[in-house]
Write an enzyme that holds these catalytic residues in place. Sequence first.
Site, PDB file in Angstrom:
ATOM      1  N   LYS A  22       0.964  -1.337   0.151  1.00 27.20           N
ATOM      2  CA  LYS A  22      -0.031   0.437  -0.191  1.00 27.20           C
ATOM      3  C   LYS A  22       0.902   1.328   0.580  1.00 27.20           C
ATOM      4  O   LYS A  22       0.806   2.186  -0.670  1.00 27.20           O
ATOM      5  CB  LYS A  22      -1.205   0.578   1.517  1.00 27.20           C
ATOM      6  CG  LYS A  22      -1.632   1.450   1.645  1.00 27.20           C
ATOM      7  CD  LYS A  22      -2.161   1.163   2.697  1.00 27.20           C
ATOM      8  CE  LYS A  22      -1.439   2.027   4.024  1.00 27.20           C
ATOM      9  NZ  LYS A  22      -1.657   2.701   4.276  1.00 27.20           N
ATOM     10  N   CYS A 117      -3.644  12.515  13.114  1.00 25.34           N
ATOM     11  CA  CYS A 117      -4.693  10.950  12.979  1.00 25.34           C
ATOM     12  C   CYS A 117      -4.012  10.516  14.361  1.00 25.34           C
ATOM     13  O   CYS A 117      -4.083  11.025  15.455  1.00 25.34           O
ATOM     14  CB  CYS A 117      -4.137  10.330  11.665  1.00 25.34           C
ATOM     15  SG  CYS A 117      -2.470  10.166  12.260  1.00 25.34           S
ATOM     16  N   ARG A 122       1.348  14.226  12.584  1.00 21.45           N
ATOM     17  CA  ARG A 122       2.114  14.112  11.360  1.00 21.45           C
ATOM     18  C   ARG A 122       2.598  14.951  10.981  1.00 21.45           C
ATOM     19  O   ARG A 122       1.472  15.556   9.965  1.00 21.45           O
ATOM     20  CB  ARG A 122       0.737  13.487  11.219  1.00 21.45           C
ATOM     21  CG  ARG A 122       0.128  12.067  11.175  1.00 21.45           C
ATOM     22  CD  ARG A 122       1.260  11.201  11.568  1.00 21.45           C
ATOM     23  NE  ARG A 122       1.762  10.162  10.160  1.00 21.45           N
ATOM     24  CZ  ARG A 122       1.131   9.096   9.562  1.00 21.45           C
ATOM     25  NH1 ARG A 122      -0.556   9.282  10.786  1.00 21.45           N
ATOM     26  NH2 ARG A 122       1.183   8.931   8.738  1.00 21.45           N
ATOM     27  N   ARG A 397      -9.297  -0.335   5.171  1.00 20.46           N
ATOM     28  CA  ARG A 397      -7.975   0.665   4.712  1.00 20.46           C
ATOM     29  C   ARG A 397      -6.461   0.141   3.859  1.00 20.46           C
ATOM     30  O   ARG A 397      -6.194   1.051   2.775  1.00 20.46           O
ATOM     31  CB  ARG A 397      -7.384   1.888   5.337  1.00 20.46           C
ATOM     32  CG  ARG A 397      -8.188   2.789   5.537  1.00 20.46           C
ATOM     33  CD  ARG A 397      -7.836   4.326   6.377  1.00 20.46           C
ATOM     34  NE  ARG A 397      -6.774   4.953   5.453  1.00 20.46           N
ATOM     35  CZ  ARG A 397      -6.783   5.728   6.186  1.00 20.46           C
ATOM     36  NH1 ARG A 397      -6.898   6.739   7.521  1.00 20.46           N
ATOM     37  NH2 ARG A 397      -5.431   6.573   5.367  1.00 20.46           N
TER      38      ARG A 397
HETATM   39  C1  EPZ Z   1       4.475   6.516   6.321  1.00 16.32           C
HETATM   40  O1  EPZ Z   1       3.651   7.426   6.417  1.00 16.32           O
HETATM   41  C2  EPZ Z   1       3.526   5.822   6.330  1.00 16.32           C
HETATM   42  N1  EPZ Z   1       2.671   5.574   5.333  1.00 16.32           N
HETATM   43  C3  EPZ Z   1       3.301   5.425   8.199  1.00 16.32           C
HETATM   44  O2  EPZ Z   1       2.235   4.116   7.639  1.00 16.32           O
HETATM   45  C4  EPZ Z   1       4.394   4.412   8.566  1.00 16.32           C
HETATM   46  O3  EPZ Z   1       3.789   4.426  10.358  1.00 16.32           O
HETATM   47  C5  EPZ Z   1       5.096   5.599   8.595  1.00 16.32           C
HETATM   48  O4  EPZ Z   1       5.790   6.166   7.239  1.00 16.32           O
HETATM   49  C6  EPZ Z   1       6.820   5.544   9.776  1.00 16.32           C
HETATM   50  O5  EPZ Z   1       6.959   4.407   8.583  1.00 16.32           O
HETATM   51  C7  EPZ Z   1       2.408   5.463   4.359  1.00 16.32           C
HETATM   52  O6  EPZ Z   1       3.398   5.642   4.400  1.00 16.32           O
HETATM   53  C8  EPZ Z   1       1.174   5.859   3.970  1.00 16.32           C
HETATM   54  P1  EPZ Z   1       7.028   9.968   8.511  1.00 16.32           P
HETATM   55  P2  EPZ Z   1       4.523   9.452   6.896  1.00 16.32           P
HETATM   56  O7  EPZ Z   1       7.262  11.215   7.536  1.00 16.32           O
HETATM   57  O8  EPZ Z   1       5.162   9.086   5.705  1.00 16.32           O
HETATM   58  C9  EPZ Z   1       7.783  13.274  11.659  1.00 16.32           C
HETATM   59  C10 EPZ Z   1       0.072   2.737   7.859  1.00 16.32           C
HETATM   60  O9  EPZ Z   1       0.011   2.340   8.753  1.00 16.32           O
HETATM   61  N2  EPZ Z   1       7.746  13.728  10.965  1.00 16.32           N
HETATM   62  O10 EPZ Z   1       8.457   8.766   7.615  1.00 16.32           O
HETATM   63  O11 EPZ Z   1       3.909  10.315   7.342  1.00 16.32           O
HETATM   64  C11 EPZ Z   1       6.060  12.498  11.749  1.00 16.32           C
HETATM   65  O12 EPZ Z   1       6.257  13.002  12.709  1.00 16.32           O
HETATM   66  C12 EPZ Z   1       1.104   3.851   7.991  1.00 16.32           C
HETATM   67  O13 EPZ Z   1       0.026   2.307   6.620  1.00 16.32           O
HETATM   68  C13 EPZ Z   1       8.233  14.900  11.327  1.00 16.32           C
HETATM   69  O14 EPZ Z   1       8.895  15.306  12.466  1.00 16.32           O
HETATM   70  O15 EPZ Z   1       5.631   9.068   8.489  1.00 16.32           O
HETATM   71  C14 EPZ Z   1       7.066  10.497  12.825  1.00 16.32           C
HETATM   72  O16 EPZ Z   1       7.249  11.323  14.125  1.00 16.32           O
HETATM   73  C15 EPZ Z   1       0.464   4.709   9.644  1.00 16.32           C
HETATM   74  N3  EPZ Z   1       7.944  16.208   9.983  1.00 16.32           N
HETATM   75  C16 EPZ Z   1       8.466  10.442  11.857  1.00 16.32           C
HETATM   76  O17 EPZ Z   1       9.219  11.959  11.417  1.00 16.32           O
HETATM   77  C17 EPZ Z   1       7.668  15.878   8.720  1.00 16.32           C
HETATM   78  O18 EPZ Z   1       7.977  16.399   7.914  1.00 16.32           O
HETATM   79  C18 EPZ Z   1       8.127   9.593  10.948  1.00 16.32           C
HETATM   80  O19 EPZ Z   1       7.213  10.090   9.761  1.00 16.32           O
HETATM   81  C19 EPZ Z   1       7.675  14.932   7.960  1.00 16.32           C
HETATM   82  C20 EPZ Z   1       7.534  13.410   9.879  1.00 16.32           C
END
Ligand code: EPZ
Length: 430
Positions: A22, A117, A122, A397
């Site tokens: 996904k 969320c 996020r 989802r």
């Molecule tokens: C992706 O989310 C996945 N979603 C998430 O899967 C997954 O949990 C996550 O990566 C971590 O592996 C998709 O790929 C659609 P991040 P993403 O940016 O990209 C912080 C599922 O169940 N951060 O790697 O949103 C953030 O708050 C979903 O399929 C910032 O601070 O995750 C978090 O603490 C749930 N600033 C950390 O980085 C930013 O600009 C990692 O988030 C972006 C992120």
Amino acid sequence: MEQYAIKGGNPLVGEVEIGGAKNAALGILAAAIMTDDTCMVENIPDVRDTNVMLQAIESIGASVNRKDRHTCEISGRNIVDHTIDNDYIKKIRASYYLLGALLGKYKKARVSLPGGCNIGLRPIDQHIKGFKALGATVRIEHGMIVAEADSLKGAHIYLDVVSVGATINIMLAAVMAEGTTIIENAAKEPHVVDVANFLNTMGGSIKGAGTDVIRIKGVPRLHGTNYMIIPDQIEAGTFMFAAALTKGDVTVKNVIPKHLESISAKLSELGCQVEESDDAVRVVATRQLNHTHVKTLPYPGFPTDMQPQITVALGLSKGTSIVTESIFENRFKYVDELTRMGANIKVEGNTAIIDGVARYTGASISAPDLRAGAALVIAALAAEGVTVIDDINFIQRGYEDFHLKLQSLGGIIEIVDSEKELQKFRLKTG
Ligand code: EPZ
């Protein structure tokens, strides 16, 4: 409102085909609009999130021709609009990938600001930092992120935090920029690599995906391609833990074992027998699980998307375990639900202290989010008695035909849509 009705106690036994990833599909479907040619994308999981992404790209004029459940032809030729409105962002945050794709191709994009969320705030500050480094102006107005540039020029971007979304979104914005972009501290997840590989088959020039330094040499245009999405490591991991929890014997097929290494390693620590072959992994569990400790980390560490699944398994293990969630600030909400099934878990900040219990018992519970919902399903399959799970739309989802795949492994699970159907299920399953 549809619910899962589950009668626990049956060990899960057999083979299950794993679908497309996904989280790779969401980036790839957004990237596909960056050419006026046609992209044929295969192995798209038929789940709500990918279907919403397809609706989002169709809403701006891209052509989307569904060949079958898992195959789609996409072209950005007729895109007339560069605004992704709130309907799509509210449904799936990852529609923000269209920000990078539209900015990268058209030098302008307007996308509703995604909110937080159930698992955390996020933020997207790192995405915006990348766009600005490439020369875009980015402003927030009326709840929309508006990104525009006369031209995009390669830049050296150091991510302050390892972010899958920011890494993918910056790759999309940089792939057609003038000059070379370097992303340092990049995310290395398999789905990040899959998006980079997809862009390269379109004529992109991206090197280093899968390491923490990605080099993107901008190209003037991208062309059509045929591409097959990688298998979903988290769907596979979920079924592997379902085998562990139900003392079963499950082979997940059509997987890339390398992507599952941290999951397989933990299952071995728990006392399961794990056998790898080229495109399959078999998990056999015959006795009560051992306790262990785990900390979620960016890939190749133990995935945060597998944290609920290992926690529910440790809840039935011998002894005391500690799970530390280092990625998201609010990813233990499901523990309250699991407590209703008899778990003995204490959450302190981003740490769960788990005292294993002998059994879970069935209860009426709700899915708080996608991965926690899936974890509660596998806990219910191991529980004594019947469990009813609400809010299963969260689970749908990201898991295609979840209940059908579990049924094929011997799980007693059905979707019920009324009290009457639930009573029938209870009578039928005794
Ligand atoms: C992706 O989310 C996945 N979603 C998430 O899967 C997954 O949990 C996550 O990566 C971590 O592996 C998709 O790929 C659609 P991040 P993403 O940016 O990209 C912080 C599922 O169940 N951060 O790697 O949103 C953030 O708050 C979903 O399929 C910032 O601070 O995750 C978090 O603490 C749930 N600033 C950390 O980085 C930013 O600009 C990692 O988030 C972006 C992120």
